[in-house]
Scaffold this motif. Structure first.
Motif, PDB file in Angstrom:
ATOM      1  N   LYS A 116     -11.274   8.615   2.877  1.00 51.95           N
ATOM      2  CA  LYS A 116     -12.048   7.273   3.622  1.00 51.95           C
ATOM      3  C   LYS A 116     -11.819   7.162   4.907  1.00 51.95           C
ATOM      4  O   LYS A 116     -12.539   5.654   5.374  1.00 51.95           O
ATOM      5  CB  LYS A 116     -12.142   6.636   2.402  1.00 51.95           C
ATOM      6  N   GLY A 117     -10.288   6.171   4.928  1.00 51.39           N
ATOM      7  CA  GLY A 117     -10.024   5.643   5.834  1.00 51.39           C
ATOM      8  C   GLY A 117      -8.739   5.171   5.314  1.00 51.39           C
ATOM      9  O   GLY A 117      -8.158   4.524   4.208  1.00 51.39           O
ATOM     10  N   PRO A 118      -8.503   3.660   6.162  1.00 56.34           N
ATOM     11  CA  PRO A 118      -7.394   2.829   5.971  1.00 56.34           C
ATOM     12  C   PRO A 118      -7.247   1.669   4.329  1.00 56.34           C
ATOM     13  O   PRO A 118      -8.380   1.244   4.601  1.00 56.34           O
ATOM     14  CB  PRO A 118      -7.115   1.923   6.945  1.00 56.34           C
ATOM     15  N   VAL A 119      -6.204   1.440   3.498  1.00 55.13           N
ATOM     16  CA  VAL A 119      -6.839   0.931   2.299  1.00 55.13           C
ATOM     17  C   VAL A 119      -5.713  -0.435   3.218  1.00 55.13           C
ATOM     18  O   VAL A 119      -4.284  -0.953   3.359  1.00 55.13           O
ATOM     19  CB  VAL A 119      -6.319   1.253   1.473  1.00 55.13           C
ATOM     20  N   VAL A 120      -5.825  -1.423   2.752  1.00 48.72           N
ATOM     21  CA  VAL A 120      -5.435  -2.868   2.959  1.00 48.72           C
ATOM     22  C   VAL A 120      -4.863  -3.693   1.840  1.00 48.72           C
ATOM     23  O   VAL A 120      -5.448  -3.355   0.571  1.00 48.72           O
ATOM     24  CB  VAL A 120      -5.497  -3.949   4.003  1.00 48.72           C
ATOM     25  N   VAL A 121      -3.643  -4.357   2.337  1.00 47.23           N
ATOM     26  CA  VAL A 121      -3.063  -4.847   0.759  1.00 47.23           C
ATOM     27  C   VAL A 121      -2.725  -6.038   1.430  1.00 47.23           C
ATOM     28  O   VAL A 121      -1.805  -6.207   2.209  1.00 47.23           O
ATOM     29  CB  VAL A 121      -1.501  -4.292   0.394  1.00 47.23           C
ATOM     30  N   SER A 122      -2.741  -6.863   0.455  1.00 46.34           N
ATOM     31  CA  SER A 122      -2.008  -8.491   0.530  1.00 46.34           C
ATOM     32  C   SER A 122      -0.921  -8.742   0.128  1.00 46.34           C
ATOM     33  O   SER A 122      -1.046  -8.330  -1.013  1.00 46.34           O
ATOM     34  CB  SER A 122      -3.526  -9.300   0.681  1.00 46.34           C
ATOM     35  N   GLY A 123      -0.781  -9.407   0.584  1.00 44.74           N
ATOM     36  CA  GLY A 123       0.852 -10.159  -0.461  1.00 44.74           C
ATOM     37  C   GLY A 123       1.994  -9.094  -0.304  1.00 44.74           C
ATOM     38  O   GLY A 123       2.548  -8.708  -1.671  1.00 44.74           O
ATOM     39  N   ALA A 124       2.120  -8.110   1.079  1.00 43.72           N
ATOM     40  CA  ALA A 124       2.421  -6.829   0.670  1.00 43.72           C
ATOM     41  C   ALA A 124       3.549  -7.017   0.095  1.00 43.72           C
ATOM     42  O   ALA A 124       4.386  -5.913  -0.269  1.00 43.72           O
ATOM     43  CB  ALA A 124       2.655  -6.032   1.711  1.00 43.72           C
ATOM     44  N   ALA A 125       4.593  -7.775   0.701  1.00 48.91           N
ATOM     45  CA  ALA A 125       5.886  -8.467  -0.356  1.00 48.91           C
ATOM     46  C   ALA A 125       6.082  -8.323  -1.153  1.00 48.91           C
ATOM     47  O   ALA A 125       7.478  -9.033  -1.680  1.00 48.91           O
ATOM     48  CB  ALA A 125       6.995  -9.287   1.487  1.00 48.91           C
ATOM     49  N   GLY A 126       5.188  -8.737  -2.393  1.00 49.06           N
ATOM     50  CA  GLY A 126       5.466  -9.491  -3.560  1.00 49.06           C
ATOM     51  C   GLY A 126       5.346  -7.669  -4.135  1.00 49.06           C
ATOM     52  O   GLY A 126       5.775  -7.255  -3.816  1.00 49.06           O
ATOM     53  N   GLY A 127       5.409  -8.479  -5.597  1.00 50.11           N
ATOM     54  CA  GLY A 127       6.274  -7.721  -6.427  1.00 50.11           C
ATOM     55  C   GLY A 127       4.936  -6.871  -6.380  1.00 50.11           C
ATOM     56  O   GLY A 127       4.906  -5.405  -6.256  1.00 50.11           O
ATOM     57  N   VAL A 128       3.896  -6.727  -6.546  1.00 43.94           N
ATOM     58  CA  VAL A 128       2.856  -6.024  -7.040  1.00 43.94           C
ATOM     59  C   VAL A 128       2.818  -5.432  -5.509  1.00 43.94           C
ATOM     60  O   VAL A 128       2.281  -4.445  -5.343  1.00 43.94           O
ATOM     61  CB  VAL A 128       1.632  -7.205  -7.189  1.00 43.94           C
ATOM     62  N   GLY A 129       2.588  -6.284  -4.684  1.00 42.78           N
ATOM     63  CA  GLY A 129       2.358  -5.281  -3.047  1.00 42.78           C
ATOM     64  C   GLY A 129       3.093  -4.516  -3.148  1.00 42.78           C
ATOM     65  O   GLY A 129       2.504  -3.531  -2.247  1.00 42.78           O
ATOM     66  N   SER A 130       4.282  -4.904  -3.023  1.00 43.47           N
ATOM     67  CA  SER A 130       5.283  -3.799  -3.162  1.00 43.47           C
ATOM     68  C   SER A 130       5.043  -2.509  -3.426  1.00 43.47           C
ATOM     69  O   SER A 130       5.069  -1.385  -2.702  1.00 43.47           O
ATOM     70  CB  SER A 130       6.819  -4.457  -3.197  1.00 43.47           C
ATOM     71  N   VAL A 131       4.860  -2.386  -4.990  1.00 43.47           N
ATOM     72  CA  VAL A 131       4.932  -1.089  -5.460  1.00 43.47           C
ATOM     73  C   VAL A 131       3.329  -0.487  -5.217  1.00 43.47           C
ATOM     74  O   VAL A 131       3.384   0.718  -4.742  1.00 43.47           O
ATOM     75  CB  VAL A 131       4.360  -1.641  -7.007  1.00 43.47           C
ATOM     76  N   ALA A 132       2.711  -1.723  -4.597  1.00 42.78           N
ATOM     77  CA  ALA A 132       1.031  -0.662  -4.538  1.00 42.78           C
ATOM     78  C   ALA A 132       1.071  -0.102  -3.097  1.00 42.78           C
ATOM     79  O   ALA A 132      -0.001   0.936  -2.892  1.00 42.78           O
ATOM     80  CB  ALA A 132       0.104  -1.991  -4.604  1.00 42.78           C
ATOM     81  N   VAL A 133       2.140  -0.693  -2.026  1.00 44.75           N
ATOM     82  CA  VAL A 133       2.629  -0.322  -0.589  1.00 44.75           C
ATOM     83  C   VAL A 133       2.932   1.099  -1.031  1.00 44.75           C
ATOM     84  O   VAL A 133       2.414   2.286   0.034  1.00 44.75           O
ATOM     85  CB  VAL A 133       2.847  -1.046   0.075  1.00 44.75           C
ATOM     86  N   ALA A 134       4.049   1.400  -1.751  1.00 39.82           N
ATOM     87  CA  ALA A 134       5.083   2.454  -2.323  1.00 39.82           C
ATOM     88  C   ALA A 134       3.783   3.638  -2.769  1.00 39.82           C
ATOM     89  O   ALA A 134       3.611   5.024  -2.526  1.00 39.82           O
ATOM     90  CB  ALA A 134       5.961   2.012  -3.082  1.00 39.82           C
ATOM     91  N   ILE A 135       3.385   3.251  -3.864  1.00 40.55           N
ATOM     92  CA  ILE A 135       2.207   4.747  -4.896  1.00 40.55           C
ATOM     93  C   ILE A 135       1.337   4.444  -3.394  1.00 40.55           C
ATOM     94  O   ILE A 135       0.862   6.171  -3.074  1.00 40.55           O
ATOM     95  CB  ILE A 135       1.063   3.398  -5.911  1.00 40.55           C
ATOM     96  N   LEU A 136       0.248   3.451  -2.754  1.00 40.16           N
ATOM     97  CA  LEU A 136      -0.258   3.925  -2.237  1.00 40.16           C
ATOM     98  C   LEU A 136      -0.125   5.379  -0.950  1.00 40.16           C
ATOM     99  O   LEU A 136      -0.705   6.670  -0.508  1.00 40.16           O
ATOM    100  CB  LEU A 136      -1.378   2.693  -1.178  1.00 40.16           C
ATOM    101  N   ALA A 137       1.378   4.973  -0.554  1.00 39.84           N
ATOM    102  CA  ALA A 137       1.476   5.940   0.835  1.00 39.84           C
ATOM    103  C   ALA A 137       2.088   7.073   0.453  1.00 39.84           C
ATOM    104  O   ALA A 137       1.862   7.960   0.811  1.00 39.84           O
ATOM    105  CB  ALA A 137       3.435   5.620   1.228  1.00 39.84           C
TER     106      ALA A 137
END
Length: 327
Positions: A148-169
């Motif tokens: 569907k297209g890009p997904v954006v993650v805010s606070g990406a270097a924090g605990g939630v953001g870091s895990v979210a980036v890794a899972i999504l990728a």
């Protein structure tokens, strides 16, 4: 006898001290756990430093996460020797938490440690990782797929953001990561982010509708940044909101919702039902890259917690901070 970090109020200020306690000092609950690891996040940092009004009564043992082995049980759900994980349920805020070598807990707060998952790994994940997985699940349930297209993650270097980036990728999404610290770009790209956006550009006041950019989003910040993400959301996008590190207000309009069919999905991990927790923990075991955990996590001892709580509150920590209760 065992060690615990105990918060007290002295002259209206929060004081954190490592104390030696007896099992009889613990609250009366139905499961006694020998705690092997806990962790500290932003909320823990606020509680330990007294920066935020997190703790509702004193004395309090903070720590919203823990993993350990059942030492005694008066519950049919768990027996001696079972390995269990706890996150949320206001533990560390209203009830004594995980920054203690022993903890007495309600059996309904516990989740079995997933088979094959090391205790330390579960605390690399913790509340932050559970929340991130719940957010990803919310995007999937909203129809947001990698095509569907890009997904954006805010606070990406924090605990939630870091895990979210890794899972999504890992799941194949194109991830845009928002960070306020330029030095974290390499870290975020290592987790799988393809685009890095600055906090400044994403915090600028948004018009009711901006150019469509995001098929979905995971927001840990709130306030002006969430308003901009909503204004930039694609038609039929889902945005999962789980934090308010930047503020609890939402200066937006109804325009994204009624003209672009955007869904704003709140995500709570504190009171999340056990069945969904188990589903999320099982997903974490398969969908969070093992290689990411080393990048995301650092391990400290109980004596180090007050120092690291200050660092977390001041935005000087990236990723997850695990506490080895026997270190």
């Amino acid at each position: 006898m065992f060690k615990a970090l105990v918060l007290d109020q002295v002259d209206g200020k929060t004081v954190a001290q490592i104390k030696t306690l007896d099992v009889s000092d613990l609250p009366e609950e139905d499961v006694l756990v020998d705690v092997s690891y806990s962790s500290i996040n932003f909320k823990d940092g606020l509680a330990i430093t007294g920066t935020g009004k997190i703790v509702s009564k004193f004395p309090m043992v903070p720590g919203i996460d823990l993993v350990g082995t059942v030492a005694e049980s008066n519950s049919d759900a768990y027996k001696t020797g079972d390995q269990v994980v706890l996150t949320g349920w206001s533990v560390g805020e209203r009830f004594w938490g995980g920054l203690s070598q022993k903890a007495r807990l309600k059996s309904e707060w516990l989740v079995p440690l997933p088979a094959g998952m090391a205790p330390e790994v579960s605390m690399s994940i913790g509340t932050a990782g559970l929340t991130a997985m719940l957010c990803v699940m919310a995007l999937e349930e909203g129809g947001v797929t990698p095509d569907k297209g890009p997904v954006v993650v805010s606070g990406a270097a924090g605990g939630v953001g870091s895990v979210a980036v890794a899972i999504l990728a890992k799941l194949g999404y194109e991830v845009a990561a928002i960070t306020g610290r330029a030095e974290t770009e390499g870290y975020l790209r290592g987790l799988g982010a393809s685009t890095i956006l600055t906090r400044e550009e994403m915090s600028e006041k948004a018009r009711p509708l901006e150019r469509q950019r995001w098929a979905g989003g995971i927001d840990t910040v709130g306030d002006a940044m969430l308003a901009r993400v909503l204004a930039e959301a694609d038609y039929n996008a889902t945005i999962a909101a789980c934090g308010l590190a930047g503020g609890f207000k939402l200066p937006t309009t109804v325009m994204p919702f009624i003209l672009r069919n955007v869904r704003l999905q709140g995500v709570d991990s504190v009171m999340c039902p056990v069945e969904r927790r188990v589903q999320a923990w099982n997903r974490l075991q398969t969908d969070l890259p093992a290689t990411a955990l080393g990048e995301i996590s650092q391990v400290i001892g109980l004596d180090d917690v007050p120092e690291y709580a200050e660092k977390i509150v001041n935005g000087k920590i990236q990723g997850r901070t695990i506490v080895d209760l026997n270190k």
